[in-house]
Design an enzyme around this catalytic site. Structure first.
Site, mmCIF file in Angstrom:
data_model
loop_
_atom_site.group_PDB
_atom_site.id
_atom_site.type_symbol
_atom_site.label_atom_id
_atom_site.label_comp_id
_atom_site.label_asym_id
_atom_site.label_seq_id
_atom_site.Cartn_x
_atom_site.Cartn_y
_atom_site.Cartn_z
ATOM 1 N N LYS A 102 2.227 4.588 1.573
ATOM 2 C CA LYS A 102 2.284 5.110 2.937
ATOM 3 C C LYS A 102 1.982 6.609 2.878
ATOM 4 O O LYS A 102 2.748 7.388 2.313
ATOM 5 C CB LYS A 102 3.659 4.874 3.562
ATOM 6 N N GLU A 151 -5.800 7.258 7.556
ATOM 7 C CA GLU A 151 -4.896 8.398 7.710
ATOM 8 C C GLU A 151 -5.627 9.629 7.178
ATOM 9 O O GLU A 151 -6.357 9.531 6.188
ATOM 10 C CB GLU A 151 -3.655 8.094 6.850
ATOM 11 N N ARG A 179 -4.366 8.553 16.850
ATOM 12 C CA ARG A 179 -3.593 7.344 17.128
ATOM 13 C C ARG A 179 -3.516 7.067 18.638
ATOM 14 O O ARG A 179 -3.445 5.931 19.058
ATOM 15 C CB ARG A 179 -2.207 7.561 16.540
ATOM 16 N N LYS A 226 6.910 -0.747 7.525
ATOM 17 C CA LYS A 226 7.125 0.438 6.694
ATOM 18 C C LYS A 226 8.495 0.242 6.077
ATOM 19 O O LYS A 226 9.443 -0.157 6.762
ATOM 20 C CB LYS A 226 7.047 1.711 7.520
ATOM 21 N N GLU A 238 0.858 -1.199 0.000
ATOM 22 C CA GLU A 238 0.000 0.000 0.000
ATOM 23 C C GLU A 238 0.882 1.234 0.000
ATOM 24 O O GLU A 238 2.024 1.168 0.433
ATOM 25 C CB GLU A 238 -0.874 0.037 1.274
ATOM 26 N N ARG A 280 -2.735 9.510 11.756
ATOM 27 C CA ARG A 280 -3.588 8.323 11.871
ATOM 28 C C ARG A 280 -4.950 8.708 12.436
ATOM 29 O O ARG A 280 -5.029 9.500 13.382
ATOM 30 C CB ARG A 280 -2.898 7.337 12.828
#
Ligand code: AMP
Length: 579
Positions: free
Chosen positions: A265, A319, A290, A450, A263, A270
């Site tokens: 980033k 996000e 988050r 990540k 995906e 968040r």
């Protein structure tokens, strides 16, 4: 349970270094609190003790805070400690001693008789403070609002300190300032609940994940056992901890999983969206950060998006990104300007627009999805966002507003090109996820990675390139990279990633004069230009003349300050490989 008992047990835990022993002490504390006969009282003493042991007054999902700063706490301590002591004295002592619990415990409280009426309780030392009384007073304190509320908070806290022994004051001060620090983490409470009420740890763990409420889980473990824990579900409106990612490489991801879910980033903040349709009333949308703080009011675009898109109850993970007039993403700092904004939201909205992108679905239409594989959750996310009207398969993923795209692949080259597109689109890079993984709230696991930023870079001479195709037919691309090996140059790889079209045009202009020979799309380039290149790792490889290949090379920039003779050497490549 008396607060003195809690403080005494907290002291024993504080003095204990061994994790296992700490769990045993917390188990005993919970078991004893669980015996408390406060039938009918809400919350039960057991719940309060489970929270206090972690330095919490309210459950983790609850956004309520005491909203009292350290100086108000020093003021309350000073007043309870005696007429000749000021908040400054408390602060000075804190500077010396270093910890508020020790400071509070160093005073002798209880002498301020005339003033203790604020708690509604008795005079210090005459009757014993209970865990419940501490909680109820702190709850009042949290809800004090309006003018004079800070004074009222200090009064309430003073009333509590005034009834404390030294040890009680030590832990009261720590709870109030969220600095419990007695070594009781979430894992400790989980194990202690399992041991105290004889339920399996993994059931406690699951219940904690869905409820985010240690007190409630302890209570249900005590009252309803394993079945009760298993029956606990996510609740729309109560945030859960976000699943987290660790740094990782494409190489590792492809080695460990058959395929990777890739995906983009997004470079934003968040959010967790909770949506509950309202029937004839208006629907309720709540948005959490988050850290599970409520940020609904700061993000009206997200609320409008939910109202306009969602039909059934849902909990979505995603996000929020700031965008410019064309819808292109803006840097993360721009989102921050909006994220926790409480006042003048409409004005802030004019300056910076935000847009949500969702990559996970935790709950849809009454069904919890945490235990489903990522691919299933993503399919649900897609249908939730595409709406029920019509055949959702007929719509391309790109056309589903608010849906983060997901590619399943085991091909490193495809991942590289997704990465290139992500960077070109102004995103941070890519995320690699295990397609079969379940959603683990609060976990920073291997299932989400990540892509690691490149630590070392290499300065390489450009010795070749390829003419592009289609839209890029007039641009050079896929640049061949070489390093110095004695008097020669040896190839180490090709870079095509991390370069925007504008940059390609610029590089073409820079390199075209140095083209030595051309063969179809392939060109040889005389050594003249040096690129700074990042990479994931260096592998030995027969493909390139150096005997090494850069894995996932990424263009970082042109080293205009360097000549080919100053580029990196094969020796450095070998050295970096063995790091
Ligand atoms: P970091 O903040 O560097 O630890 O990276 C993890 C964060 O990246 C997450 O907490 C999200 O806020 C953000 N993120 C952006 N895009 C994605 C995505 N597609 N999947 C998961 N997290 C993402």
């Amino acid at each position: 349970m008396e607060f003195a008992t809690f403080a005494d047990r907290a002291g024993t835990i504080d003095d204990e270094a061994a994790d296992l022993e700490i769990v045993t002490h917390v188990r005993d504390l919970l078991a004893d609190a669980g015996d408390d006969t406060d039938e009918g009282a809400e919350p039960q003493t057991l719940e309060l003790v489970a929270r206090f042991a972690q330095g919490r007054v309210f459950p983790a999902w609850d956004s309520t805070t005491l909203d009292i700063g350290p100086s108000a706490c020093y003021e309350a301590i000073a007043r309870a400690a005696g007429t000749n002591i000021s908040a400054d004295d408390v602060e000075d002592r804190l500077a010396e001693v270093g910890e508020i619990g020790d400071v509070a415990a160093s005073y002798d409280f209880g002498g301020q008789q005339g003033l203790s009426a604020f708690t509604g309780g008795g005079v210090g030392g005459d009757d014993d403070l209970t865990v419940r009384e501490v909680y109820e007073t702190l709850e009042d304190l949290a809800h004090a609002e309006g003018s004079g509320s800070q004074d009222r908070k200090v009064d309430l806290l003073f009333g509590l300190f005034n009834r404390c022994s030294s040890e009680e004051a030590r832990y009261l001060a720590r709870i109030v300032l969220s600095e419990m620090r007695i070594g009781v983490g979430e894992g400790t409470v989980r194990d202690a609940i399992a041991a105290a009420f004889d339920v399996p740890e993994d059931r406690v763990e699951r219940a904690l994940q869905v409820s985010n409420d240690y007190g409630r889980v302890a209570r249900i473990a005590r009252d309803e056992g394993r079945e009760g824990l298993d029956a606990m579900d996510l609740e729309v409106g109560r945030p859960v901890q976000a699943m987290l990612a660790q740094a990782g490489t494409v190489t590792d991801a492809l080695e460990e999983w058959e395929e990777a879910a890739v995906e983009w980033k997004y470079d934003g903040a968040r959010i967790q969206l909770h949506y509950e349709p309202g029937g004839s009333e208006s629907a309720e949308t709540r948005v959490f950060s988050r850290n599970m703080e409520e940020v609904t009011d700061a993000l009206p675009e997200v609320v409008e998006f939910a109202d306009g898109t969602l039909e059934g109850p849902a909990i979505l993970d995603g996000e929020v990104v700031a965008i410019d007039e064309d819808g292109s993403p803006l840097p993360f700092q721009e989102v921050l300007k909006r994220f926790r904004r409480k006042h003048d939201v409409a004005k802030a909205r004019e300056d910076v627009t935000v847009r949500p992108v969702f990559f996970d679905c935790l709950h849809a239409d009454g069904e919890d999805l945490l235990a489903e594989p990522l691919t299933t959750r993503h399919d649900r996310l897609r249908s939730v966002l595409a709406g029920s009207g019509g055949d959702t398969d007929a719509v391309d993923d790109e056309d589903v507003e608010g849906l983060s795209l997901l590619w399943l692949t085991d091909d490193p080259d495809e991942i590289e090109s997704i990465d290139a597109d992500a960077l070109e689109g102004g995103h941070e890079g890519i995320m690699l996820k295990d397609p079969d993984s379940t959603y683990s709230p609060g976990r920073r696991g291997k299932h989400w990675r990540k892509r690691k930023p490149d630590v070392e870079t290499l300065d390489c001479v450009v010795t070749g390139a390829e003419w592009g195709e289609g839209r890029r037919a007039t641009f050079l691309g896929t640049f061949e990279l070489s390093v110095q090996a004695g008097d020669d140059l040896e190839t180490v790889g090709k870079v095509a990633t991390g370069i925007t079209d504008d940059k390609l045009a610029e590089l073409t202009e820079l390199l075209e004069p140095h083209i030595a020979t051309e063969d179809g799309q392939d060109v040889d380039i005389e050594p003249a230009v040096v690129f700074e290149v990042g990479y994931e790792e260096i592998q030995s490889s027969p493909t390139y003349s150096s005997g090494y290949a850069l894995r996932f090379p990424r263009f970082q920039g042109v080293r205009h300050d360097k000549d080919p003779a100053d580029a990196d050497s094969l020796e450095r490549v070998e050295r970096l490989r063995s790091v």
